[in-house]
Design an enzyme around this catalytic site. Structure first.
Site, mmCIF file in Angstrom:
data_model
loop_
_atom_site.group_PDB
_atom_site.id
_atom_site.type_symbol
_atom_site.label_atom_id
_atom_site.label_comp_id
_atom_site.label_asym_id
_atom_site.label_seq_id
_atom_site.Cartn_x
_atom_site.Cartn_y
_atom_site.Cartn_z
ATOM 1 N N HIS A 74 0.804 -1.214 0.000
ATOM 2 C CA HIS A 74 0.000 0.000 0.000
ATOM 3 C C HIS A 74 0.842 1.271 0.000
ATOM 4 O O HIS A 74 0.310 2.360 -0.164
ATOM 5 C CB HIS A 74 -0.968 -0.007 1.199
ATOM 6 C CG HIS A 74 -2.162 -0.886 0.959
ATOM 7 N ND1 HIS A 74 -2.043 -2.174 0.526
ATOM 8 C CD2 HIS A 74 -3.490 -0.651 1.060
ATOM 9 C CE1 HIS A 74 -3.243 -2.707 0.396
ATOM 10 N NE2 HIS A 74 -4.143 -1.797 0.703
ATOM 11 N N SER B 39 -0.956 -0.764 -5.843
ATOM 12 C CA SER B 39 -0.879 -1.947 -6.694
ATOM 13 C C SER B 39 -0.254 -1.609 -8.047
ATOM 14 O O SER B 39 -0.447 -0.515 -8.575
ATOM 15 C CB SER B 39 -2.281 -2.514 -6.928
ATOM 16 O OG SER B 39 -2.860 -2.874 -5.707
ATOM 17 N N LYS C 46 -15.129 -7.478 -8.174
ATOM 18 C CA LYS C 46 -14.394 -8.321 -9.117
ATOM 19 C C LYS C 46 -13.784 -9.533 -8.401
ATOM 20 O O LYS C 46 -13.778 -10.648 -8.933
ATOM 21 C CB LYS C 46 -13.300 -7.498 -9.796
ATOM 22 C CG LYS C 46 -12.729 -8.165 -11.033
ATOM 23 C CD LYS C 46 -11.929 -7.194 -11.873
ATOM 24 C CE LYS C 46 -11.459 -7.881 -13.152
ATOM 25 N NZ LYS C 46 -10.874 -6.949 -14.110
ATOM 26 N N ASP C 47 -13.291 -9.324 -7.184
ATOM 27 C CA ASP C 47 -12.747 -10.440 -6.407
ATOM 28 C C ASP C 47 -13.840 -11.450 -6.058
ATOM 29 O O ASP C 47 -13.562 -12.644 -5.929
ATOM 30 C CB ASP C 47 -12.078 -9.939 -5.123
ATOM 31 C CG ASP C 47 -10.740 -9.273 -5.410
ATOM 32 O OD1 ASP C 47 -10.109 -9.617 -6.428
ATOM 33 O OD2 ASP C 47 -10.323 -8.401 -4.619
ATOM 34 N N GLU D 14 4.112 -34.165 -1.851
ATOM 35 C CA GLU D 14 2.882 -33.658 -2.440
ATOM 36 C C GLU D 14 3.197 -32.908 -3.736
ATOM 37 O O GLU D 14 4.320 -32.465 -3.953
ATOM 38 C CB GLU D 14 2.201 -32.705 -1.441
ATOM 39 C CG GLU D 14 1.664 -33.427 -0.226
ATOM 40 C CD GLU D 14 0.328 -34.084 -0.487
ATOM 41 O OE1 GLU D 14 0.334 -35.201 -1.039
ATOM 42 O OE2 GLU D 14 -0.709 -33.493 -0.153
#
Lengths: 430, 284
Positions: free
Chosen positions: A219, A223, A247-248, A291
C-alpha cells in the site's frame, strides 16, 4: 502513503465515529481494503489471486483449529485419531478433506500469484519489499505444508519426514548432528511428530503476520497493473471498494467451485494412497514422493548426480533445491530492465513461457520413477531453471529493446490494451 | 555485484548439471537399463463397474451386505477390520437389532470381572471389529511369515483400490505359460522369476507374487438374495464393502457436494452480475 485523491473515511454511524476517534481501526480497514484505497482501473483477473491466497489461508486456519480439537499428536495414536475424525466426528470428513485440499488450493493460487508477479514485473522498484515478503510467505508455507503432511503419520508422512530431514545430513561435518537435533531422535518418532505439530500450529499465524506486512508494503506504492506504467492521475484509478471487492467476488466464486469439486468429488486425487497405510519404520514405500506442490523442487534435488568440485552430488542437490527458491530473493536486482510488464518485453516473455513449461516438466519429473530418460529430462529442465534466473534474465534485460509503453494507464485502457493478459499478448504478437 | 555473483552461482549449478547429464548419458549407453519382470508383466486393475463411481454414484446396500458376508465368511479368518465399529453397519441397511446380532457373533477382548484375568466376551454394537491376531508375531507365525494387512482402509491405500481388490481376488493364474497382453511369456523372458515356494503368482500384485493363496472359489459362499454364487461376484461385492469401510461417508459427501456446487454456480452468476453492474460505465 496513498494518492492525494484517495477518499477519506467519514463515519456514518455515531458509534463508528466514537470508535474511530479512540482507535482508528475502521479508518485503517477503509484505507486498506475499502473505498480509501485507489487501485489502477485496468487490473485483470490475475490480480484476484492475492485475495484468493488470503481466503485460503483463512480456510486453512479455521479448518485446522477445529481439526486440532480432535487430532492427537502422538505417534501411537495419530493415525487412528485422523480416522476417528473421518468416521466419528460430525462432518469430520469434510473438515479433513477441506484442510488437505485447502493446502493444495492455497499453494495453487500462490503459484499463480507468483507467476503473475513474474510476468508483470511486480517485483521491481518500488515494490521490492512486497516481493521479498512474498518469498518469505512462500517459504513459511512450504515448511507448514510439509509439517502438516507428516501429522497423519501414514507411510508417506513418515518417509517424507525421513527424506526431508535427511537433507540436513548433507551438510559437511555437523549435518548428522543437526538432523538428529531437529528430529529429537535418530529417526522420525514421537518427538518429531510433536514438534512438527507445535510448529504446524504456530507458523500459519506467522504467515498471517507476514501477510499483513506484505499488504502494508504494497500500500506504500499501491498496486501494480498489467501495463506496468505507474498511476499518474485520478482517472487511472478506481476505489478498491466496490470495484475490486466485486471483481474479487467473481474470483472467489470460481475458486470455491474448484475447491468444492476436489473436496466432494475427488478428495484423494492429490494425495498418495500410501498415506492410508500407518507409518512403518521397517517398510520403505517403493516410491517416496512429496505432495504435488513440492515436485518441481524435488526434481531439482534429484537431478544432481555428479560429484563436482569436491562437493558430493547429494550436497549439490540440497544446495540447488534451496537455491532454486532463495534466488527469488535476488530477482529485483537480477532483472535490470526498466520495463515491468512482459507485455512490452518481446524477448523476455518467450523465456518466461519456456520457464512455465520447464517448471511443469520438473513437476512431472519429480513424481516419475527415476529411469535414465526421466533423470536426463530432469537434468535438462533443472539446467534451464538456473540458467533462466541467473544467466538469461540478467543478459536479456540488458540487451532487450522493449516495445513502446503507453503514456498512462488511461491511454492504454482507451486503446483497449489496459488489462492485456499473457495469453492475449502471445496471440496478438506477430 | 548481485548479477556477477548470481551468474557465478548459476554457472556452478549449470556446470554440475551438465556433468551430470554427461554422466547419465554415458551410463545409459554403457549399461542400458534392463527391463524388469514387474515392469513388463504387472497388470493395471480391471474395471469392475461399481455403483459408487462417478459424480452421483452411491453405494448399493444389498451389495455391501453381500460383501460383509464374504468378509465374515472368508477374509475375516486372517484379516482384521479394526477401524470399523459394528454400529457403523446401520449405515448399510441393518437395523439396530441386526447389528447387535452381528456384533454378538464376534468375540472381543475383555477382562474377567471377578479375577481381572484376560478374557473375551460377546461383541457389542459399540465395539469395533476385533483383531484376528493378538500381535504381529502371532500373525506371522500363523501365515508363513507374512502379516495379513488390516482391510479397513485397503480400498484407499492402493491405487484404484476397489478395482485393485476385485482384480487381485480374481487374478490368480498359473505362472507356467503366463503371457501378458503383448503375448510375451513371463518365464521365457525372465526365467529367474519363478514364484518362490510359499508364494502365489498374481499379475495384479506389484511384485507379481504374494503370500496369500487364492482365497475364494465359485460356490464358496451362499448368497440368500439370489445373486449368483461366483468368485467374480464375491470379489466385486467384497471390494465394494471394503470401499465402504474405507470411505463410509461417501454418500453424504456427494449429496453435500451437489448442493454446494449448485449454490456456488448461482453465487458465481450473481457475483458476475454484481461486478458487471458496478463496473458499468467504467472501461477497464
Amino acid at each position: 502513503m496513498s494518492f492525494p485523491w484517495a477518499k477519506q473515511y467519514e463515519p456514518k454511524h455515531p458509534l463508528m465515529k466514537w470508535v474511530d476517534d479512540r482507535l482508528p481501526l475502521p479508518r485503517f480497514v477503509y484505507n486498506a481494503v475499502g473505498a480509501g484505497y485507489p487501485v489502477p482501473r485496468n487490473l485483470n483477473y490475475f490480480w484476484n489471486f492475492g485475495v484468493l491466497a488470503g481466503m485460503f489461508l483463512a480456510v486453512q486456519i479455521v479448518t485446522g483449529i477445529v481439526l486440532a480439537m480432535h487430532y492427537a499428536a502422538n505417534a501411537g495414536i495419530a493415525f487412528d485419531s485422523v480416522e476417528h475424525i473421518m468416521r466419528d466426528v460430525n462432518a469430520g470428513w469434510f473438515l479433513r478433506y477441506a484442510h488437505a485440499n485447502g493446502a493444495s488450493m492455497f499453494l495453487l493460487v500462490v503459484y499463480i500469484h507468483i507467476a503473475r508477479g513474474l510476468w508483470y514485473g511486480s517485483y521491481k522498484a518500488p515494490r521490492e519489499m512486497v516481493w521479498l515478503l512474498g518469498v518469505v510467505i512462500f517459504l513459511l508455507m512450504m515448511a507448514t505444508a510439509f509439517m502438516g503432511y507428516v501429522l497423519p503419520w501414514g507411510q508417506m508422512s513418515f518417509w517424507g519426514a525421513q527424506v526431508i530431514t535427511g537433507f540436513f545430513s548433507a551438510i559437511p561435518g555437523v549435518g548428522e548432528t543437526i538432523r538428529v537435533w531437529l528430529l529429537g531422535g535418530f529417526a522420525p518418532d514421537n518427538a518429531a511428530l510433536n514438534r512438527f505439530f507445535s510448529l504446524h500450529y504456530l507458523l500459519p499465524f506467522v504467515i498471517a503476520g507476514v501477510v499483513i506486512l506484505h499488504i502494508w508494503a504494497l500500500h506504500i506504492p499501491g498496486s501494480s497493473n498489467p501495463t506496468g506504467v505507474e498511476v499518474k492521475s485520478e482517472q487511472d484509478t478506481v476505489p478498491f471498494h466496490p470495484y475490486y471487492t466485486a471483481k474479487d467476488g467473481v474470483g472467489v466464486g470460481v475458486a470455491l467451485i474448484v475447491f468444492a469439486a476436489l473436496i466432494f468429488f475427488a478428495p484423494n486425487l492429490l494425495g498418495h494412497p500410501d498415506n492410508y497405510i500407518p507409518a512403518n519404520p521397517l517398510s520403505t514405500p517403493a516410491h517416496i514422493v512429496p505432495e504435488w506442490y513440492f515436485l518441481p523442487f524435488y526434481a531439482i534435488l534429484k537431478s544432481f548426480t555428479f560429484d563436482f568440485l569436491w562437493i558430493p552430488a547429494k550436497l549439490w542437490g540440497v544446495l540447488a533445491m534451496f537455491a532454486s527458491i532463495l534466488l527469488l530473493f535476488f530477482l529485483p536486482w537480477l532483472d535490470t530492465s526498466p520495463v515491468r510488464s512482459a507485455n512490452y518485453r518481446p524477448t523476455y516473455r518467450i523465456f518466461l513461457w519456456v520457464l512455465l513449461v520447464d517448471v511443469i516438466v520438473l513437476g512431472y519429473i519429480g513424481g516419475a520413477s527415476p529411469t535414465p530418460s526421466v533423470i536426463l529430462i530432469g537434468q535438462l529442465a533443472s539446467t534451464y531453471y538456473f540458467a533462466h534466473f541467473l544467466l538469461i534474465l540478467p543478459i536479456v534485460s540488458m540487451m532487450e529493446r522493449p516495445r513502446p509503453l503507453p503514456n498512462s494507464i488511461t491511454e492504454a485502457v482507451l486503446a483497449g490494451k489496459g488489462g492485456t493478459s499473457p495469453a492475449q499478448t502471445a496471440l496478438a504478437a506477430e | 555485484m548481485v548479477r556477477i555473483l548470481g551468474g557465478l552461482v548459476g554457472l556452478g549449478f549449470v556446470l554440475a548439471l551438465l556433468l551430470g547429464i554427461y554422466d547419465t548419458v554415458s551410463n545409459w549407453i554403457k549399461t542400458p537399463p534392463a527391463a524388469t519382470a514387474e515392469h513388463e508383466f504387472h497388470e493395471h486393475p480391471r474395471k469392475a463397474g461399481f455403483s459408487f463411481e462417478g459424480v452421483l454414484g452411491k453405494y448399493d446396500n444389498r451389495q455391501l451386505q453381500r460383501g460383509l458376508q464374504v468378509y465374515k465368511e472368508v477374509c475375516a479368518a486372517c484379516h482384521s477390520l479394526r477401524l470399523v465399529s459394528f454400529r457403523d453397519l446401520e449405515a448399510i441397511g441393518y437395523s439396530e437389532g441386526q447389528v447387535k446380532t452381528i456384533a454378538k457373533g464376534f468375540q472381543v477382548p475383555s477382562i474377567n470381572p471377578e479375577t481381572g484375568e484376560p478374557a473375551t466376551r460377546d461383541g457389542l454394537a459399540s465395539d469395533r471389529f476385533p483383531l484376528v491376531y493378538a500381535n504381529d508375531v502371532a500373525a506371522r507365525a500363523a501365515n508363513n511369515n507374512a502379516i495379513p494387512p488390516d482391510l479397513s482402509l485397503m480400498a484407499k491405500a492402493r491405487h484404484d483400490g476397489p478395482n485393485y481388490i476385485y482384480s487381485l481376488l480374481t487374478g490368480y493364474k498359473a505362472q507356467e505359460g503366463y503371457k501378458n497382453e503383448k503375448g510375451e511369456e513371463l518365464l521365457k523372458q525372465f526365467p529367474d522369476t519363478k514364484t518362490p515356494q510359499g508364494l502365489h503368482f498374481n499379475p495384479y500384485f506389484a511384485t507379481l507374487n504374494l503370500a496369500m493363496a487364492q482365497p475364494i472359489k465359485d460356490g464358496q459362499v451362499t448368497y440368500s438374495d439370489g445373486t449368483a454364487a461366483t468368485a467374480d461376484n464375491y470379489a466385486k461385492d467384497v471390494a465394494a464393502f471394503l470401499m465402504w469401510s474405507a470411505e463410509p461417508k461417501l454418500g453424504a459427501r456427494k449429496t453435500a457436494g451437489l448442493a454446494t456446487l449448485i449454490f456456488l454456480v448461482i453465487f458465481c452468476f450473481l457475483a458476475y452480475g454484481a461486478k458487471k453492474q458496478i463496473w458499468r460505465g467504467v472501461k477497464d
